[in-house]
Write an enzyme that holds these catalytic residues in place. Sequence first.
Site, mmCIF file in Angstrom:
data_model
loop_
_atom_site.group_PDB
_atom_site.id
_atom_site.type_symbol
_atom_site.label_atom_id
_atom_site.label_comp_id
_atom_site.label_asym_id
_atom_site.label_seq_id
_atom_site.Cartn_x
_atom_site.Cartn_y
_atom_site.Cartn_z
ATOM 1 N N GLU A 265 0.825 -1.217 0.000
ATOM 2 C CA GLU A 265 0.000 0.000 0.000
ATOM 3 C C GLU A 265 0.852 1.258 0.000
ATOM 4 O OE1 GLU A 265 -3.351 2.358 2.714
ATOM 5 O OE2 GLU A 265 -2.032 0.864 3.615
ATOM 6 N N ASP B 53 -5.704 2.973 -1.278
ATOM 7 C CA ASP B 53 -6.307 3.893 -0.313
ATOM 8 C C ASP B 53 -6.512 5.226 -1.031
ATOM 9 O OD1 ASP B 53 -6.638 5.913 1.730
ATOM 10 O OD2 ASP B 53 -5.961 4.413 3.177
ATOM 11 N N GLN C 127 -9.561 1.506 0.284
ATOM 12 C CA GLN C 127 -9.894 2.183 1.532
ATOM 13 C C GLN C 127 -10.303 3.621 1.240
ATOM 14 O OE1 GLN C 127 -6.195 1.306 3.663
ATOM 15 N NE2 GLN C 127 -7.284 -0.138 4.967
ATOM 16 N N GLU D 226 -11.396 3.445 6.498
ATOM 17 C CA GLU D 226 -10.256 3.796 7.342
ATOM 18 C C GLU D 226 -10.225 5.307 7.547
ATOM 19 O OE1 GLU D 226 -5.777 2.101 7.761
ATOM 20 O OE2 GLU D 226 -6.136 3.338 5.996
#
Length: 263
Positions: A144, A179, A205, A241
Amino acid sequence: MLKFAANLSMMFTEVPFLERFEAASKAGFKGVEYLFPYEFKANEIQAQLDKYQLTQVLFNMPPGDFANGERGLACLPDRTEEFRDGVEQALEYATVLSCARIHAMAGLINNNVDNVDIFEKTFVKNIQYAADKCASKNIQLLIEPINHRDMPCYFLSTQKQAEALLLKINRPNVFTQLDLYHCQIMEGDLIKTIERLGDKVAHIQIASVPKRHEPDEGEINYPYIFKILESRNYAGWIGCEYRPRGETNAGLGWFKNMRNFKS
């Protein structure tokens, strides 16, 4: 139909960790994720998952000394043995929790070092090792990118860098974790990024930018992004998140209004 997972490291922090599973279930979530499970026994967590019929979606491998600022080990040449020990520990938990994917944090580097290549070579080698271990248990391994505003000196910071690394890693069970909060800060152009990455993404996310709150404010048009993901038949989970503006349930209007997650 999109599937949303509550991030229990950030959400429902009004109650102790093991009570957050019940809170997430009552709020309508069918899946959960969090940073690390290692302060608790795996069977303690599994009992909560079973009791509230929740899917364990994702967690991170051991990151080193997180409390003192370490953010992963995968790229650090002098921490290979510790990284490998962390792979074994993560797989033990993933097996008990029936978790299909784990994330290996890359680690921090000094941007002033002369030879950055050694960190990349270490990262590729370590991820290959972890991927092979994960493959034996049918588990996906995720990498990530994390933005440099929140985490200065993090080795992996953009999706374009992740794509190049995936080619070098060359393992079929390694994917990128997208993300959108981090990606917006570092790269922007989110829809084109989603389209370009395609099936290289195994987990998404969300959080608002710039404050990392609920996805109903800020500069990212999440309703539009959700429509794009649905149109592309995205089958993975979407991890929430974010840091709630206040009490977690009070900020779930965006989620309750959608009701387009799998039940």
